[in-house]
Design an enzyme around this catalytic site. Sequence first.
Site, short mmCIF file in Angstrom:
data_model
loop_
_atom_site.label_atom_id
_atom_site.label_comp_id
_atom_site.label_asym_id
_atom_site.label_seq_id
_atom_site.Cartn_x
_atom_site.Cartn_y
_atom_site.Cartn_z
N LYS A 53 0.84 -1.21 0.00
CA LYS A 53 0.00 0.00 0.00
C LYS A 53 0.87 1.25 0.00
CE LYS A 53 -3.83 -2.43 2.17
NZ LYS A 53 -4.58 -2.80 3.37
N GLN A 97 -4.55 -1.34 9.64
CA GLN A 97 -4.54 -2.67 9.04
C GLN A 97 -5.19 -3.69 9.99
OE1 GLN A 97 -3.67 -3.31 5.93
NE2 GLN A 97 -3.88 -5.52 6.02
N ASP A 120 -10.79 3.27 3.95
CA ASP A 120 -11.15 1.84 3.88
C ASP A 120 -12.66 1.65 3.72
OD1 ASP A 120 -9.25 -0.21 3.94
OD2 ASP A 120 -8.84 0.05 6.08
#
Length: 284
Positions: A53, A97, A120
Amino acid sequence: MTAQLIDGNALSRQLRSNVAERALALKAKGVTPGLAVVLVGDNPASQVYVRNKVKACHDAGLHSVLEQYPADLGEAELLARVEALNNDPAIHGILVQLPLPKHIDAQKVIEAISPAKDVDGFHIASAGALMTGMPGFWPCTPYGCMKMLESIGYDLAGRHAVVIGRSNIVGKPMALMLLAKDATVTVCHSRTKDLKAQTLQADVIVAAVGKRDVLTADMVKPGAVVLDVGMNRNDEGKLCGDVDFDGVKAVASHITPVPGGVGPMTITMLLVNTLEAAERAAGA
Ligand code: GUN
């Protein structure tokens, strides 16, 4: 019939180059889009994901910071970091995460992220926005699937879509996105009685279970479009999806491969969401 591949790498290159162009335009106005990636603990898979990422941000000209903490970081400390990032004007997107260590309440951490920076799309405000058709961030994996359907010019109106899997991250938001495009949507899961009877009705199938061979050729209507969200290993340790690719490609009209299908699109849509967060913050 041999299905046409929907190439997630090629589509990602195209979309990421558009992100890079828009990032340059924002930079000319003095705003560099910034993503903060927070990793707690040393889960090896998570370490690979976050590195990818951060690298993707760098390649597209986005600013990114990776904050890594030991597995014994306290929940209060993590919440304090999220709050600091919420207030950091150089950061437009925050990604914590998952999975988090067991002593941390992941939902509480997600709810601490400002919805304006929830790239997200996991915050309940983002989920509510998706459900009601309001502006907000869409979860990256199902959003990537929608872009793949768009890339083949697929009109979902009146089509029957079957989603296999009901996770908050993929299955449920996928169903809502398909519904928003006027598809008739069926969501199947581990308690579905006759999965094959459902999938045989489908014009579009999204497999998002996390188990290989969930979808085999005998379960697919000729000409259906098949999107494979799975990421598994076969007996030889090779990466494979939820779909029996070799069998299903002989029946479907379009299919996504694993690797090189939905996977790269997830990171691509994270870049798109981060850029959009920056554009919204800059009033662009
Ligand atoms: N873990 C696996 N996939 C994801 C993702 O898309 N976002 C976050 N935050 N954690 C993940």
